[in-house]
Design an enzyme around this catalytic site. Structure first.
Site, PDB file in Angstrom:
ATOM      1  CD  GLU A 138      66.895  34.954   8.888  1.00 57.84           C
ATOM      2  OE1 GLU A 138      66.834  33.741   8.657  1.00 57.84           O
ATOM      3  OE2 GLU A 138      67.957  35.580   8.873  1.00 57.84           O
ATOM      4  CG  HIS A 315      73.904  26.601   7.684  1.00 61.45           C
ATOM      5  ND1 HIS A 315      74.107  27.028   6.395  1.00 61.45           N
ATOM      6  CD2 HIS A 315      73.130  27.565   8.254  1.00 61.45           C
ATOM      7  CE1 HIS A 315      73.509  28.193   6.205  1.00 61.45           C
ATOM      8  NE2 HIS A 315      72.898  28.539   7.323  1.00 61.45           N
ATOM      9  CD  GLU A 316      70.364  26.583  10.644  1.00 57.69           C
ATOM     10  OE1 GLU A 316      70.296  27.713  11.162  1.00 57.69           O
ATOM     11  OE2 GLU A 316      70.176  26.393   9.431  1.00 57.69           O
ATOM     12  CG  HIS A 319      73.666  30.928  11.475  1.00 54.66           C
ATOM     13  ND1 HIS A 319      74.157  32.013  10.798  1.00 54.66           N
ATOM     14  CD2 HIS A 319      72.906  30.238  10.576  1.00 54.66           C
ATOM     15  CE1 HIS A 319      73.711  31.965   9.532  1.00 54.66           C
ATOM     16  NE2 HIS A 319      72.968  30.898   9.373  1.00 54.66           N
ATOM     17  CD  GLU A 338      71.733  32.543   6.442  1.00 57.75           C
ATOM     18  OE1 GLU A 338      72.154  31.359   6.396  1.00 57.75           O
ATOM     19  OE2 GLU A 338      71.086  32.969   7.409  1.00 57.75           O
TER      20      GLU A 338
HETATM   21 ZN    ZN Z   1      71.718  30.154   7.853  1.00 57.43          ZN
END
Ligand code: ZN
Length: 502
Positions: A138, A315-316, A319, A338
């Protein structure tokens, strides 16, 4: 359609170029063979890569280009015709002229081992001399490993294979489907094709990693099957690692997000690798998340460190739905994925783990970071104008992550938690395997909440700065007042707030 030859050495990619290519092309699949059989040879600075891409073109006769920051291209064969490498290959791009309605391009060449953490990073463990590799892409570094159409909205199915030492872990987004010895202790491992996904979340992992296995039981209410779990660290970190704790957070998180979203985890397996010399906290590659090795605690860690690691794991994981299953068209909407993941990380720690201070940490660290950045002359609205990759790279900041997450928390208070989650569910259902924008997210919020979200978005997402809220208590009726100026425009900022006053 354009007949001007693009600058084939240009590494920057503009939003306009990406939009052009997106309009022109439908990418079906990639087959990518990466040969790491010489990776342990420190003198080898490149590795062989062979790529076949099938794609359709809406305007036969038009031209386009692939992105590849390579270490030498041997051949480019488009629809059976060998192109002149000297003519079509630059330092960062490969020109594909005179496209047919349906195309196959095969490229053979070499890519460069990375020492900067971008692309395929190679690390030699000073403790035992072993070599470890992982990828980080990324926003746009898959092109450092294989030729591709490097932009989030040209999703495709990727079939990767890795050739390397037979005693190594060789892994990718998808499970291994075949393993073929090629002699001299080398094996070629092929992985199942990916589901439709963007280039920047494809990934490869190779090296003599230590490995732990477990499984999550599944979630019958949302139709989720059991998910195999694996963890990786380099061998010399294995004794310091606490896989039980990481598996525990992972399983709780999977159950939590299934309860919350009601959408089955779409990516099959769930691997997590803790890798050396990692540039950031973690990366949400579907089926194989990479983390900084700082989360392997080599000395006694504090509760805050454990909580912080749990936050990043969750968090991941958020996603996998928001970012991976539904992906932004372009980096303008980086903040949305995000902010959503940041908010879900804190929510998940608070509601799915035994840590009790997730929102205190959020307020004192994340939100404080946003407050500071939002009062500097360099601040910007949450929704930023990202005209090219260079702008995208500058945008991984406290406004994009922490202010955005704080504002989504306010948004959930504004429309109500049930409407917010209903909107997320609608968003996943409507845009699964595709791309979406802020307007799409606002549309599902309006549908779920029955409110007009435009004024809210204008006030919160398109202005900068921190207004001050104050209660005037002279007299019998206390009055709540809001005042402040946008540090960018100088204009007043007045935002709708839902808050509790105690
Ligand atoms: Zn993230």
């Amino acid at each position: 359609m354009t007949d001007t030859t693009p600058d084939l050495d240009a590494t920057n990619v503009t939003r306009a170029e990406a939009a052009d290519r997106s309009r022109l092309l439908t990418v079906q699949d990639y087959v990518v063979d990466v040969d790491l059989s010489d990776a342990r040879d420190a003198a080898a600075d490149t590795y062989p890569v062979r790529t076949v891409i099938r794609f359709a073109c809406a305007e036969p006769g038009a031209q386009t280009h692939l992105d590849w920051i390579h270490g030498g291209v041997e051949s480019v064969t488009l629809n059976g015709t060998a192109l002149d490498v000297a003519e079509v290959v630059g330092e960062a791009r490969v020109l594909l002229p005179d496209l047919a309605a349906q195309n196959v391009v095969e490229l053979v060449g070499r890519s460069v081992y990375s020492r900067s953490g971008e692309g395929l990073h190679r690390f030699t463990d000073p403790a035992d001399g072993e070599v470890y590799l992982y990828t980080q892409y990324e926003p746009a570094d898959a092109r450092r490993v294989f030729p591709d159409f490097e932009q989030p909205d040209l999703k495709a199915a990727f079939t990767f294979s890795l050739t390397g030492p037979e005693d190594w872990v060789l892994a990718s987004n998808r499970p291994e489907v075949s393993r073929t010895p090629t002699g001299d202790g080398v094996v070629r491992v092929e992985f199942a094709p990916t589901l439709p996904q963007s280039t920047y979340i494809t990934t490869l992992l190779a090296g003599p990693y230590a490995q732990w296995e477990d499984a999550w039981d599944g979630h019958p209410a949302s139709g989720a099957q059991a998910v195999p779990l694996r963890l990786f660290t380099r061998r010399t970190m294995a004794d310091a690692f606490d896989p039980e704790a990481v598996f525990d957070v992972t399983k709780r998180g999977l159950t939590f997000f299934h309860d919350l979203f009601g959408v089955a985890y779409p990516w099959g397996k769930y691997d997590q690798a803790f890798v050396p010399e990692y540039n950031l906290g973690a990366m949400e590659n579907p089926g194989l998340v990479t983390f900084t090795e700082d989360f392997v605690f080599t000395s006694r860690a504090t509760a805050v460190q454990y909580e912080g690691r749990a936050n990043v794991i969750l968090h991941e994981m958020a996603h996998m739905w928001f970012g991976d299953l539904v992906t932004m068209h372009w980096w303008d909407d980086l903040w949305l994925k995000e902010s959503f993941a940041d908010y879900m990380g804190a929510l998940g720690v608070d509601e799915a783990t035994d840590f009790r201070t997730a929102w205190v940490t959020f307020a004192s660290r994340r939100k404080a970071w946003a407050y500071v950045q939002d009062q500097m002359p360099t601040t910007h609205p949450i929704v930023a104008d990202i005209v090219d990759l260079e702008a995208a790279r500058q945008n991984f900041d406290g406004i994009t992550y922490a202010k955005g997450a704080s504002v989504l928390k306010q948004l959930a208070a504004y429309v109500g938690r049930d409407a917010f989650l209903d909107a997320a569910h609608r968003y996943f259902a409507a845009h699964a395997w595709g791309n979406a924008s802020l307007a799409d997210f606002m549309a599902v919020l309006e549908a779920a909440s029955g409110r007009d979200m435009r004024a809210w978005a204008d006030a919160w997402l398109h202005t900068s700065g921190v207004p001050r809220l104050r209660v005037d208590v002279d007299g019998d009726a206390p009055v709540l007042r809001q005042e402040g100026a946008d540090p960018v425009t100088g204009g007043p900022i007045l935002r709708p707030h839902v808050l509790k006053v105690g």
